[in-house]
Design an enzyme around this catalytic site. Structure first.
Site, PDB file in Angstrom:
ATOM      1  N   CYS A   1       0.851  -1.195   0.000  1.00 48.79           N
ATOM      2  CA  CYS A   1       0.000   0.000   0.000  1.00 48.79           C
ATOM      3  C   CYS A   1       0.880   1.236   0.000  1.00 48.79           C
ATOM      4  CB  CYS A   1      -0.940   0.005   1.209  1.00 48.79           C
ATOM      5  SG  CYS A   1      -0.085   0.255   2.775  1.00 48.79           S
TER       6      CYS A   1
ATOM      7  N   ASP B   1      10.385  30.207 -30.245  1.00 50.69           N
ATOM      8  CA  ASP B   1      11.533  30.658 -31.017  1.00 50.69           C
ATOM      9  C   ASP B   1      11.139  30.609 -32.492  1.00 50.69           C
ATOM     10  OD1 ASP B   1      14.369  31.264 -31.489  1.00 50.69           O
ATOM     11  OD2 ASP B   1      14.415  29.246 -32.327  1.00 50.69           O
TER      12      ASP B   1
ATOM     13  N   ASP C   1      19.064  28.312 -27.406  1.00 50.69           N
ATOM     14  CA  ASP C   1      17.780  28.308 -26.706  1.00 50.69           C
ATOM     15  C   ASP C   1      17.858  27.604 -25.354  1.00 50.69           C
ATOM     16  OD1 ASP C   1      16.443  29.582 -28.836  1.00 50.69           O
ATOM     17  OD2 ASP C   1      16.168  27.672 -29.874  1.00 50.69           O
TER      18      ASP C   1
ATOM     19  N   CYS D   1       3.422   1.772   2.739  1.00 50.62           N
ATOM     20  CA  CYS D   1       4.704   1.076   2.553  1.00 50.62           C
ATOM     21  C   CYS D   1       5.689   1.983   1.810  1.00 50.62           C
ATOM     22  CB  CYS D   1       4.508  -0.218   1.767  1.00 50.62           C
ATOM     23  SG  CYS D   1       3.462  -1.438   2.567  1.00 50.62           S
TER      24      CYS D   1
ATOM     25  N   ASP E   1      14.801  25.054 -30.304  1.00 49.04           N
ATOM     26  CA  ASP E   1      15.504  23.880 -30.834  1.00 49.04           C
ATOM     27  C   ASP E   1      17.003  24.039 -30.912  1.00 49.04           C
ATOM     28  OD1 ASP E   1      15.626  25.732 -32.946  1.00 49.04           O
ATOM     29  OD2 ASP E   1      15.739  24.121 -34.428  1.00 49.04           O
TER      30      ASP E   1
END
Length: 768
Positions: free
Chosen positions: A13, A433, A656, A16, A652
């Site tokens: 559970c 961008d 950036d 635990c 990308d």
């Protein structure tokens, strides 16, 4: 600091999971520990100078659980883990089967006592308490052995778990029945009628085991995304070694091996085409439904499907370094992480079991003292112990996160953690961008205008100087100039003293001539007049082209107009983002005129142009604060400004990366650089902006699902425990049977997991 992932076994559970977390955090040198009950996985950050993985594993062992190292090389479950899970399922099946048969016999034997009617068709020996005692014993101590074992382990470490409640509840019913069987006269002497609850103990244990069996199967379905990804991998590869073509297992493929792929075959590993042309279906990895044409020099991704032609490629990434292996690893890590919304449930489960035990004791005392009825007090007490369920709280968030991140992977969206998945649904502003995100990222030279006109004898000489310098730069615009020079069959010259000035341009010496290529702003800073070509510059920028200036020995010689085509899906995706209520901003180092022209084409009204790479992170920070002139690193601030906005950055390139890290949610285009992807929170494997829309829609659907789960889990316990305690008895004379309580508890977790599985039906809404 180092981070390690552990596979954990023995949890029953959410309590635990909390126990394991506390045990790991108590180890000197551990700075962070997160245990996910849903996937039975833990992530630990520790100082290797102060502790080791073995010490951490021993701490888990001392807490009563088993921890094994999750090897980086392993993709998904290994054979041993699969065998262990299969054995566990078989054991549960056997115990549920035995428990069901015994429970049915006991229920039939108890019908007369429960109905108060003499039922002639039921043999008397079925209701004999000695027969019921012997029949129930295997269920209580064999089927229910795991409850006693785990409860004893918890007791030894001064803790309490779900198993503690089940062991206490069923033992109370069973051992009271045993006492009534052995000493009925004692009870009669006390004025109490002997009551027997053997069927209650057996049925409750059986129902709880049945619930755990269903839960295990349902949780197994949440890992379906991982299994699907692993199933994409080819099993064998056809390679050429020593001039011979041979078939080898995929794990034997080495970097630089030449691999042969025929139509209809899966590409085994990542590589670069060296011979042939083909069309490849990459939908299983990128989510892109349209097959892409591949030529010599193009990259191919392992696990994608070759459609039309045959080709050969050189292996560049194998084993754990392939795109597919990295995707699986990212999804596994995301599924093992915790969302911030889980913190409340963790806090509740931390004190849940002790409080329930206290409520059960109070229930017994109150009912026995006020009613003087031992049977009533016992039934209410057992009902409270049995119906309470922290498991539902523990599963509410991780199961939804598991399905959500898996669904993202199916759509070409890699979510690095549950926190990113949760935060994505709160995004208010999204910054895009321009180059490589809104546009194709493959600029080409369309205009070359010199001070002497567009066609003159010095044009190729000038182009030779410019292209020779640009060949030393990695900027996309430099690549466009070099490619243009190649089409004009220009021979490159040697360059000395090359220098790149971030956000401005490049310069170098060619044949004792000083060559400078860059922005008009930079030329003004250098004191180089630009009036001669100002009219041409205005004309080119008015039609959305980027203009770079060329100077030799301090005098402007020419300008180049460079166009970067807008991605076909950009305008449509941006409209979809705006319909989701997001403010869309375009951020670029390009000049304002060109930037605004492109922004108009795609429907963006807020443009931030002429931003140097080193300024992008500061711009993001100021947008987060809601104050454009603020340069504070806001992401590290502890108190959020009242005007602050949750902001996502999409990019990308290498330049950036700081902005992606600064944003609340960094989204990297997967076709970009590794640095940008590493700095981001979400990676879009394809370059299609529609994936951003899908990611936000998925985040919103997942968070809605989590809230539903938490609501169900909290309401179940808030309402169930008082009803089991007998709050309705004074008004309606009705008391919840422990059997019904056991059934409700067993299926509470199943209902939460089943609700999470509805996310598997998630379909992104197409942008229009």
């Amino acid at each position: 600091m180092e981070t390690v992932n552990l596979k954990l076994r023995g949890m029953s559970c959410a309590a635990c999971a909390n126990s394991i977390e506390r045990a790991i955090r108590a180890v000197p040198g551990v700075s962070a520990s997160s245990v996910n009950f849903g996937v039975e996985q833990g992530t630990v950050t520790y100082d290797p100078r102060k502790t080791t993985v073995e010490v951490i594993q021993n701490a888990v062992k001392d807490a009563g659980y088993v921890a094994s190292l999750q090897e980086e090389e392993s993709i998904g479950e290994d054979a041993a883990e699969k065998a262990a899970r299969a054995a566990e399922t078989r054991a549960l099946n056997r115990k549920v089967g035995v428990g069901a048969i015994v429970s049915l016999i006991l229920a039939i034997g108890s019908l007369s006592a429960m109905t108060g009617l003499k039922l002639p068709f039921i043999p008397g020996w079925l209701s004999n308490p000695w027969f019921q005692l012997m029949l129930t014993a295997p269920v209580q101590f064999w089927c229910g052995y795991s409850f006693y074992r785990n409860a004893w382990k918890a007791l030894k470490r001064h803790a309490a778990t779900m198993d503690t409640l089940i062991a206490l509840g069923t033992s109370a019913a069973y051992f009271y029945s045993v006492f009534a069987t052995l000493f009925p006269q004692f009870l009669l002497h006390q004025g109490l009628m002997p009551e027997f609850y053997y069927e209650t103990a057996a049925i409750v244990i059986t129902l709880i085991l049945l619930g755990r069996l269903f839960e295990a199967r349902a949780r197994g379905q949440t890992l379906e995304a991982i299994r699907k990804l692993i199933g994409l991998q080819a099993r064998e590869a056809r390679i050429i070694r020593n001039g011979q073509e041979m078939q080898v297992p995929i794990q034997d493929v080495q970097i630089h091996d030449v691999v042969v792929v025929r139509p209809g075959e899966k590409i085994p590993v990542d590589g670069e085409i060296v011979e042939g042309i083909s069309t490849i279906d990459e939908s299983m990895v990128t989510g892109e439904s349209v097959p892409s044409k591949k030529h010599v020099g193009d990259e191919v991704i392992g696990a994608t499907l070759n459609k039309t032609g045959s080709f050969k490629f050189r292996a560049t990434r194998v084993g754990k370094d392939t795109v597919l292996a990295q995707i699986v690893k990212l999804v596994q890590e995301a599924q093992g992480s915790k969302a911030p919304i889980q913190r409340l449930a963790d806090q509740v489960t931390g004190w849940f079991v002790p409080v329930v035990i206290a409520i059960a004791i109070a229930t017994f005392v109150i009912w026995f003292l006020t009613m003087g009825n031992l049977t009533l007090a016992l039934i209410a007490t057992v009902g409270v112990l049995i119906i309470a369920c922290p498991c539902a709280l523990g599963l509410a968030t991780p199961t939804s996160v598991m399905v959500g991140t898996g669904k993202g992977a199916e759509n070409g969206i890699l979510i690095k953690g549950a926190e990113s998945l949760e935060l994505a649904h709160q995004i208010q502003t999204i910054v895009l961008d321009k180059t490589g995100t809104i546009t194709q990222g493959k600029p080409t030279v369309t205009d070359f205008v010199t001070t002497q006109g567009t066609a003159n004898r010095n044009e190729l000489k000038l182009l030779r100087l410019v292209a020779s310098v640009e060949r030393n730069s990695e900027h996309p615009l430099a690549e466009a100039v070099v490619n243009y020079a190649k089409t004009q069959q220009v021979e490159f010259a040697t360059v000395h003293d090359f220098e790149a000035i971030a956000g401005s341009g490049v310069r170098g010496m060619v044949s004792d001539r000083r060559v400078q290529i860059g922005t008009q702003r930079w030329f003004h800073e250098l004191g180089i007049p630009t009036e001669a070509l100002q009219h041409e510059r205005d004309r080119l920028e008015a039609i959305g082209k980027t203009v770079i200036w060329l100077a030799v020995d301090g005098e402007v010689q020419a300008i180049m107009g460079i166009a970067d085509a807008i991605k076909p899906s950009s305008a449509q995706a941006i409209r979809a983002l705006q319909r989701l209520g997001l403010e869309v901003v375009m951020l670029t180092g390009d000049n304002r005129s060109t930037a605004e022209t492109i922004a108009r084409e795609v429907g963006i009204s807020h443009v931030i142009a002429e931003v140097r790479p080193d300024q992008k992170a500061d711009v993001i920070a100021s947008l987060q604060r809601g104050k454009p002139d603020t340069r504070t690193n806001f992401k590290q601030a502890k108190v959020r400004h009242p005007q602050a906005r949750i902001l996502a950055m999409v990019g990308d390139g290498i330049n950036d990366a700081p902005a992606l890290a600064q944003a609340d949610v960094g989204i990297a285009i997967g076709t970009g650089t590794d640095v940008a992807i590493a700095a981001s929170d979400i990676t879009l494997i394809s370059g299609d902006l529609q994936s951003i829309v899908t990611a936000i829609q998925l985040s919103r659907a997942t968070m809605q699902n989590i809230r539903q789960n938490l609501f169900f889990a909290f309401i179940y316990n808030v309402a169930g425990i008082p009803i089991a305690a007998g709050i309705l008895f004074p008004f309606f004379g009705w008391l919840l049977s422990p059997i019904l309580a056991g059934g409700a508890m067993a299926f509470s977790s199943v209902s939460v997991v089943t609700n999470a599985l509805r996310l598997r039906k998630f379909q992104p809404k197409a942008a229009t």
